[in-house]
Design a protein around this motif. Sequence first.
Motif, PDB file in Angstrom:
ATOM      1  N   PRO A 389       0.809  -1.226   0.000  1.00  0.00           N
ATOM      2  CA  PRO A 389       0.000   0.000   0.000  1.00  0.00           C
ATOM      3  C   PRO A 389       0.840   1.273   0.000  1.00  0.00           C
ATOM      4  CG  PRO A 389      -0.791  -1.558   1.653  1.00  0.00           C
ATOM      5  CD  PRO A 389       0.518  -2.079   1.153  1.00  0.00           C
ATOM      6  N   ALA A 390       2.034   1.213   0.577  1.00  0.00           N
ATOM      7  CA  ALA A 390       2.898   2.385   0.638  1.00  0.00           C
ATOM      8  C   ALA A 390       4.353   1.939   0.588  1.00  0.00           C
ATOM      9  CB  ALA A 390       2.636   3.185   1.918  1.00  0.00           C
ATOM     10  N   ALA A 391       5.223   2.870   0.237  1.00  0.00           N
ATOM     11  CA  ALA A 391       6.654   2.572   0.193  1.00  0.00           C
ATOM     12  C   ALA A 391       7.211   2.476   1.609  1.00  0.00           C
ATOM     13  CB  ALA A 391       7.375   3.645  -0.602  1.00  0.00           C
ATOM     14  N   GLY A 392       8.391   1.880   1.725  1.00  0.00           N
ATOM     15  CA  GLY A 392       9.042   1.796   3.025  1.00  0.00           C
ATOM     16  C   GLY A 392       9.106   0.375   3.537  1.00  0.00           C
ATOM     17  N   GLN A 393       9.829   0.220   4.630  1.00  0.00           N
ATOM     18  CA  GLN A 393      10.024  -1.090   5.219  1.00  0.00           C
ATOM     19  C   GLN A 393       8.699  -1.643   5.750  1.00  0.00           C
ATOM     20  OE1 GLN A 393      13.044  -1.096   8.209  1.00  0.00           O
ATOM     21  NE2 GLN A 393      12.884  -3.293   8.653  1.00  0.00           N
ATOM     22  N   LEU A 394       8.505  -2.950   5.596  1.00  0.00           N
ATOM     23  CA  LEU A 394       7.294  -3.575   6.108  1.00  0.00           C
ATOM     24  C   LEU A 394       7.283  -3.497   7.636  1.00  0.00           C
ATOM     25  CD1 LEU A 394       7.034  -6.803   3.889  1.00  0.00           C
ATOM     26  CD2 LEU A 394       5.918  -4.596   3.564  1.00  0.00           C
TER      27      LEU A 394
END
Length: 409
Positions: A389-394
């Motif tokens: 849904p969005a960028a970045g680390q899970l």
Amino acid sequence: MATEAETTFTLQPLDDGSAEVFGTELPRGRSVALAGHKLAVFTWEGCKVTVQGEPAVMYVADETPMAAYVNAHQTLNQRREEASKAAPGSAACRGPVVAVLGPTDSGKSTLCRLLGNWAVRSGWQPVFVDLDVGQGTITVPGCLAALPLEQPADVADGWSADIPLVFYYGHSSPGENPQLFKTLCDKLAALLARRAAADPRAAASGVLINTFGWVDGLGYELQKHIIAAFQCDVVLVMEQDRLHATLQQDLKTLSPRTQLVKLPKSGGAVKREADERRAARDGRIREYFYGPPSAPLQPATQTVRAADLAVYRIGSGPRAPNTALPLGAVSLADPLRLQNLAPSLELLQCLLAVSHAPTPEAILSSNVAGFVLVKDVDTARGTLTLTCPAAGQLPGRYLVLGSLRSSID
């Protein structure tokens, strides 16, 4: 009214009255654009509504069950008022815990939306619980989810699900792993009971529970488990006389203080075929990542090392039912066993839940932070490409696999 996903129509009430859609009042002086929706516009005092565009189906109903529905709402509100005046911590301070039961496509979700919106407009904040794993009203299908209602649902987009409590079951039918379904029901019910004990206003506002449409055999036994787990004191039965009669008999022993009420089915509730339900599930998954037409989202694609993640399946995967086993034999498969899966092409297009669990042993008791979709598996390089849904680390390294897949790009 109903329209296809690719066509749009708008609604706008005129200034000589008010109208609502499933309990949400249409804003005066402003048009609402809708696409791919089936909805009913209702007015209590008379109102003219302009419609621009060409809905696929549009008609004026001769009869409506709204009077029966609003009577149910008023009774629930009376219970909330009584609960709010009781001593905090006492049994009497608990507002109505309502389960809505009925066969598939009998209008259960619509009734929950009506009762939830009316409760919010009356100043209450009930918790909406969605146990219909085949549909996914709060988030993606395959989940048991709870959402505190703080404002009426948006006419086009439904309730804002910014802070849901979600457990991932992973299948579109509670019959795929009934023991897991019951376990997650118990965990969700316990958490809501703790919330009510800590917040008198939340306790008085009560709970609205939407259930699945399987009401025979094992499905009926699971419905009774829901009533017992959440300690429901009101059960609303949609449409079916047989279900009402059977529950009337069984609740005398299971929950003698539970009030059972039969309500009529809305004429707008229509039966959907299996392929329509599958398309609706895929649409809910697409909406999770890409947003509704009125508020599109931009999901992120990222490639991660498989070694940085751990994928688990709850249960032992597909197995033969007991009826297919030799006479006298029983399945030894553990429906709650955690199975660690190596990255493989089996994961392609699978929906994975990102668990909050700090350890693998805590997966069963932990809710989930969100979902990712597996777009590619490179076994040679040991990587997974995920749509997020969005960028970045899970937010967690433990991913939970069910049987749900999606064909979205």
